[in-house]
Motif scaffolding. Structure first.
Motif, PDB file in Angstrom:
ATOM      1  N   TRP A 176      54.582  71.837  98.089  1.00  0.00           N
ATOM      2  CA  TRP A 176      55.807  71.388  97.298  1.00  0.00           C
ATOM      3  C   TRP A 176      56.662  70.350  98.086  1.00  0.00           C
ATOM      4  N   SER A 177      57.532  69.561  97.546  1.00  0.00           N
ATOM      5  CA  SER A 177      58.489  68.598  98.089  1.00  0.00           C
ATOM      6  C   SER A 177      59.686  68.554  97.353  1.00  0.00           C
ATOM      7  N   VAL A 178      60.871  67.940  98.053  1.00  0.00           N
ATOM      8  CA  VAL A 178      62.172  67.880  97.728  1.00  0.00           C
ATOM      9  C   VAL A 178      62.516  66.490  98.346  1.00  0.00           C
ATOM     10  N   GLY A 179      63.418  65.686  97.482  1.00  0.00           N
ATOM     11  CA  GLY A 179      63.576  64.460  98.353  1.00  0.00           C
ATOM     12  C   GLY A 179      64.957  63.962  97.674  1.00  0.00           C
ATOM     13  N   LEU A 180      65.371  62.887  98.441  1.00  0.00           N
ATOM     14  CA  LEU A 180      66.495  61.979  97.854  1.00  0.00           C
ATOM     15  C   LEU A 180      66.072  60.681  97.802  1.00  0.00           C
ATOM     16  N   GLU A 181      66.339  59.670  96.570  1.00  0.00           N
ATOM     17  CA  GLU A 181      65.768  58.344  96.635  1.00  0.00           C
ATOM     18  C   GLU A 181      66.983  57.461  96.329  1.00  0.00           C
ATOM     19  N   ALA A 182      67.026  56.443  96.983  1.00  0.00           N
ATOM     20  CA  ALA A 182      68.171  55.157  96.293  1.00  0.00           C
ATOM     21  C   ALA A 182      67.366  54.018  96.297  1.00  0.00           C
ATOM     22  N   VAL A 183      67.359  53.425  95.044  1.00  0.00           N
ATOM     23  CA  VAL A 183      66.803  52.192  94.923  1.00  0.00           C
ATOM     24  C   VAL A 183      67.576  51.260  94.087  1.00  0.00           C
ATOM     25  N   ALA A 184      67.369  49.901  94.882  1.00  0.00           N
ATOM     26  CA  ALA A 184      68.000  48.801  94.077  1.00  0.00           C
ATOM     27  C   ALA A 184      66.835  47.926  93.802  1.00  0.00           C
ATOM     28  N   THR A 185      66.747  47.497  92.587  1.00  0.00           N
ATOM     29  CA  THR A 185      65.791  46.759  92.018  1.00  0.00           C
ATOM     30  C   THR A 185      66.201  45.807  90.810  1.00  0.00           C
ATOM     31  N   ASP A 186      65.645  44.611  91.270  1.00  0.00           N
ATOM     32  CA  ASP A 186      65.885  43.555  90.275  1.00  0.00           C
ATOM     33  C   ASP A 186      64.613  42.880  89.265  1.00  0.00           C
ATOM     34  N   GLU A 187      64.726  43.270  88.083  1.00  0.00           N
ATOM     35  CA  GLU A 187      63.468  43.284  87.348  1.00  0.00           C
ATOM     36  C   GLU A 187      63.748  42.499  85.993  1.00  0.00           C
ATOM     37  N   ARG A 188      62.562  41.941  85.433  1.00  0.00           N
ATOM     38  CA  ARG A 188      62.720  41.522  84.120  1.00  0.00           C
ATOM     39  C   ARG A 188      61.430  41.609  83.582  1.00  0.00           C
ATOM     40  N   PRO A 189      61.365  41.763  82.213  1.00  0.00           N
ATOM     41  CA  PRO A 189      60.046  42.116  81.432  1.00  0.00           C
ATOM     42  C   PRO A 189      59.184  40.903  81.466  1.00  0.00           C
ATOM     43  N   ALA A 190      58.088  41.229  80.931  1.00  0.00           N
ATOM     44  CA  ALA A 190      56.929  39.945  80.997  1.00  0.00           C
ATOM     45  C   ALA A 190      57.629  38.888  80.036  1.00  0.00           C
ATOM     46  N   PRO A 191      57.255  37.767  80.171  1.00  0.00           N
ATOM     47  CA  PRO A 191      57.581  36.379  79.191  1.00  0.00           C
ATOM     48  C   PRO A 191      57.386  36.696  77.927  1.00  0.00           C
ATOM     49  N   LEU A 192      58.406  36.552  76.972  1.00  0.00           N
ATOM     50  CA  LEU A 192      58.282  36.526  75.209  1.00  0.00           C
ATOM     51  C   LEU A 192      57.984  35.274  74.945  1.00  0.00           C
ATOM     52  N   GLY A 193      56.966  35.109  74.182  1.00  0.00           N
ATOM     53  CA  GLY A 193      56.531  33.747  73.625  1.00  0.00           C
ATOM     54  C   GLY A 193      56.709  32.633  74.535  1.00  0.00           C
ATOM     55  N   GLY A 194      56.139  32.894  75.844  1.00  0.00           N
ATOM     56  CA  GLY A 194      56.317  32.077  76.775  1.00  0.00           C
ATOM     57  C   GLY A 194      57.701  31.703  77.280  1.00  0.00           C
ATOM     58  N   VAL A 195      58.607  32.332  76.951  1.00  0.00           N
ATOM     59  CA  VAL A 195      59.822  32.210  77.539  1.00  0.00           C
ATOM     60  C   VAL A 195      60.156  33.364  78.486  1.00  0.00           C
ATOM     61  N   VAL A 196      60.533  32.883  79.788  1.00  0.00           N
ATOM     62  CA  VAL A 196      60.827  33.954  80.617  1.00  0.00           C
ATOM     63  C   VAL A 196      62.220  34.730  80.532  1.00  0.00           C
ATOM     64  N   GLN A 197      62.103  35.907  80.630  1.00  0.00           N
ATOM     65  CA  GLN A 197      63.341  36.642  80.405  1.00  0.00           C
ATOM     66  C   GLN A 197      64.153  36.689  81.318  1.00  0.00           C
ATOM     67  N   PRO A 198      65.522  37.179  81.287  1.00  0.00           N
ATOM     68  CA  PRO A 198      66.469  37.200  82.335  1.00  0.00           C
ATOM     69  C   PRO A 198      66.197  38.358  83.169  1.00  0.00           C
ATOM     70  N   ARG A 199      66.659  38.340  84.345  1.00  0.00           N
ATOM     71  CA  ARG A 199      66.580  39.408  85.146  1.00  0.00           C
ATOM     72  C   ARG A 199      67.625  40.511  85.051  1.00  0.00           C
ATOM     73  N   GLN A 200      67.382  41.744  85.390  1.00  0.00           N
ATOM     74  CA  GLN A 200      68.648  42.537  85.339  1.00  0.00           C
ATOM     75  C   GLN A 200      68.339  43.523  86.407  1.00  0.00           C
ATOM     76  N   THR A 201      69.631  43.680  87.190  1.00  0.00           N
ATOM     77  CA  THR A 201      69.570  44.675  88.094  1.00  0.00           C
ATOM     78  C   THR A 201      69.845  46.087  88.047  1.00  0.00           C
ATOM     79  N   PHE A 202      69.014  47.124  88.414  1.00  0.00           N
ATOM     80  CA  PHE A 202      69.175  48.424  88.506  1.00  0.00           C
ATOM     81  C   PHE A 202      69.594  48.918  89.689  1.00  0.00           C
ATOM     82  N   PHE A 203      70.528  49.984  89.614  1.00  0.00           N
ATOM     83  CA  PHE A 203      70.818  50.705  90.923  1.00  0.00           C
ATOM     84  C   PHE A 203      70.597  52.146  90.362  1.00  0.00           C
ATOM     85  N   VAL A 204      69.486  52.963  91.181  1.00  0.00           N
ATOM     86  CA  VAL A 204      68.907  54.197  90.773  1.00  0.00           C
ATOM     87  C   VAL A 204      69.245  54.969  91.792  1.00  0.00           C
TER      88      VAL A 204
END
Length: 689
Positions: free
Chosen positions: A462-490
């Protein structure tokens, strides 16, 4: 007829003058003859010029007595080494067991006369000189020589089984032309006549009756007067008694070698086993010779006993294994030492003195891997395993790969708060550039867990934990157009539990595993706060279909209820495909896609796989062939819609390194989607599941 005169005696032939002066008498020559030649002195160093002739007439009337012929001994059977074909067996209608092409055992037809036939024949075959040296070129003379050694072996084995009056009749035969078996190899046959099986008579166990637990210890020694004699049984029960003494609290017990007095008149054997219990004890303190490195207090915390518990040798050995598993020592010696002697029925106390030798504490490690769709991956790390005693390690690691780069620092405290419990704090920064998303992430994760290790595989982890994540992400390019980044705090609380009944952590052959992961999470992005639950169930089972075939299967179900897909960071969505998922497809390539065919991830997942692990005879059985079939689907909804289920099939090989199997799989998609490669290759250590 005149009476025959008596022959003169030796005294009558020697005159008195010869007795009085033998030298002068010898010089006179024979009585009534010529004087003897004078004695000539001969120089001992001079060679002889001529050897005197020796003329001894052979008596014409000499007759030698004729030798009486020996009467044949009917108790001995002979097989002519040159031309005997079928020597008469000692047993009529025998139960014949063929050990090899040229070796046969014959037993009485009544199984009750020797009920151990099968076991005996197999054991003999493993020890036989004839079986060991068996070749196609063996001749009768070679077999006859080896048969003598095998007959002595059979005599010894019969005594091991308690047949002290057994007879073993040996016969060796060659096959002659014209015989029905012409062209066959020569053969050795042993006819075994067991006779009576002896029984145990008196049983003497020394000072065992002085032990506090004498009755229980005597029950552990399962030999009673009247039982059939067996040397194997004596060895087995001596071991059982020694084990019982160690488990009932007798650390200083001693047992001498057994003595067996065989009485052929009674067909019994009296057994003497000198046992000295030497007092009962309880555990005391655990002492370390390196208190600043691994203190006695810390060693006591990882022991499976407390002070005052009855001494058990198995718990002492378990403590030694636990110390070895820390990886901090190169050698360990645990010695019981009397602290207080037993008094009457009250046990004494023993301390355990632990002698440690430090191992090298700094480690540099590396690993390489490759997967189609994932590309290459190289990982390196530096670790000091006891920078913060006791058992506090610091590890710095880095990953350089086609899709992932990472730099991280990990603090780990083993055996923290109890045996096999681990506190881990991990901080890392990573970049991931996959077909599904591009993410730059900083994470801080803390876990407290109880997990299986190679030395101590546990039925429940078993395991129990705590996790803090800051991630700046963007999906794959759409139609050759790079998608804007989006920051998530999890923020998340990852929980895990697994039930494991398998027989091996890296290469299971039987049993099952069932694991559940739950992670309540909160995510904030662009002013929107979302709450959801990431859940995943993994199950696998392993069945040994035959001695060389293991059939393995697994399933996985996962879902993320609580929010819409767009509110979940792309790196925390569900994907399928790859070497640890559905083989034949690229990493994360199964599931919903955008208009350009790039994976978008989903909120539900179903996977399944089945494979057969077939051991071959190559490399002494270390090489196995593994055909497999995998399947998986990912849906945008919380419940699977099974609109598109992808199948992959292939074949792999496993090479058993002794530590674990080295895996090489090649697979192909059965119903590929747009852009899926026809061939996928995976290389790693360990089974796919």
């Amino acid at each position: 007829m005149a009476a025959q005169q008596a022959e003169p005696s030796l005294e009558d032939l020697i005159p008195d003058s010869a007795v009085e002066n033998p030298v002068e008498w010898a010089q006179q020559g024979e009585p009534g003859g010529q004087p003897a030649e004078p004695v000539v002195e001969v120089d001992p160093s001079s060679p002889l010029a001529d050897l005197p002739a020796i003329d001894v007439p052979w008596p014409d009337d000499l007759e030698l007595p004729q030798l009486a012929p020996l009467e044949p001994d009917d108790s001995i059977q002979f097989a002519d080494m040159e031309d005997a074909t079928n020597p008469r067996p000692a047993l009529v209608d025998a139960d014949v067991v063929r050990v090899t092409d040229e070796l046969v055992l014959a037993f009485p037809p009544d199984d009750a006369a020797f009920p151990q036939q099968v076991e005996f024949a197999e054991r003999f075959g493993n020890l036989s000189t004839i079986a060991e040296l068996d070749t196609d070129d063996d001749n009768v003379a070679q077999l006859a020589a080896r048969a003598k050694a095998d007959q002595a072996l059979l005599d010894t084995m019969m005594r091991v089984y308690g047949y002290y009056d057994a007879q073993v009749v040996r016969s060796v035969a060659s096959i002659q032309p014209g015989d029905d078996n012409a062209g066959s190899r020569p053969e050795v046959r042993f006819d075994i006549i067991p006779g009576a099986r002896y029984r145990f008579g008196a049983i003497e166990l020394g000072e065992l009756n002085t032990a506090v637990d004498a009755a229980a210890l005597r029950r552990a020694f399962e030999i009673q007067p009247g039982d059939f004699m067996s040397s194997d049984k004596i060895v087995e029960e001596q071991f059982n008694l020694d084990t019982a003494l160690g488990e009932f609290g007798y650390p200083f017990a001693a047992i001498d070698a057994p003595e067996l007095l065989v009485d052929h008149a009674r067909t019994e054997g009296d057994l003497t086993l000198a046992v000295r219990p030497n007092g009962k004890y309880v555990f005391g303190a655990v002492n370390s010779n390196l208190p600043r490195f691994l203190s006695g207090q810390h060693l006591s915390s990882i022991a499976r006993f407390d002070a005052g518990d009855v001494y058990q040798r198995s718990l002492e050995l378990d403590l030694r294994r636990a110390i070895v598993s820390t990886g901090l020592v190169s050698s360990v010696t645990v010695t019981p030492r009397e602290v207080a002697a037993p008094v009457g029925d009250q046990p004494g106390t023993v301390a355990l003195d632990v002698e440690l030798t430090r191992a090298k504490l700094r480690t540099i490690a590396g690993a390489l891997g490759y997967g189609t769709g994932e590309g290459f991956r190289a990982e390196a790390s530096w670790e000091h395993r006891n920078l913060f005693p006791p058992e506090g390690s610091l590890r710095v690691r880095g990953i350089a790969g086609t899709q992932e780069q990472l730099l991280g620092v990990t603090f780990r405290k083993n055996n923290f708060g109890g045996r096999d419990k681990v506190l881990t704090v991990d901080a890392f920064a990573s970049t991931i550039d996959s077909d599904a998303f591009d993410a730059n992430t900083v994470s801080l994760i803390g876990t407290y867990e109880r997990r299986s290790t190679l030395l101590f595989q546990k039925p429940l982890s078993w395991s129990v934990g705590l996790e803090a994540v800051a991630t700046d992400e963007r999906p794959a390019p759409l139609g050759g157009v790079v998608q804007p980044r989006q920051t998530f705090f999890v923020g998340a609380i990852p929980l895990f539990a697994e039930l494991d009944t398998t027989d091996n952590l890296l290469d299971p052959k039987k049993g099952f595993r069932a694991g559940l992961r739950l992670s309540p999470e909160v995510s904030r992005s662009r002013g929107t706060e979302s709450f959801y639950l990431r859940g995943q169930f993994d199950g696998s089972t392993y069945l040994r279909a035959s001695e060389k075939i293991v059939v393995a299967g697994r399933v996985r179900f996962a879902a993320i209820p609580g929010t819409e897909l767009d509110n979940i960071a792309p790196s925390r969505r569900l994907y399928s495909g790859g070497g640890g998922s559905v083989r034949g497809y690229g990493y994360q390539r199964i599931g919903p896609r955008d208009i350009n065919g790039n994976p978008t991830g989903g909120r539900s997942l179903v996977e399944g796989a089945i494979e057969a692990r077939v051991q071959t005879g190559f490399f002494d059985g270390a090489l196995s062939v593994v055909p497999f079939l995998d399947a998986g689907t990912v849906s945008r909804s919380v419940t699977p819609d099974f609109d598109t289920v992808r199948f992959g099939a292939g074949i792999g090989v496993r090479y058993n390194t002794g530590f674990g199997p080295l895996r090489f799989d090649i697979a192909t998609p059965i119903n590929p989607g747009p852009g899926d490669s026809r061939i996928a290759v995976y290389v790693s250590l360990g089974q796919a599941f």
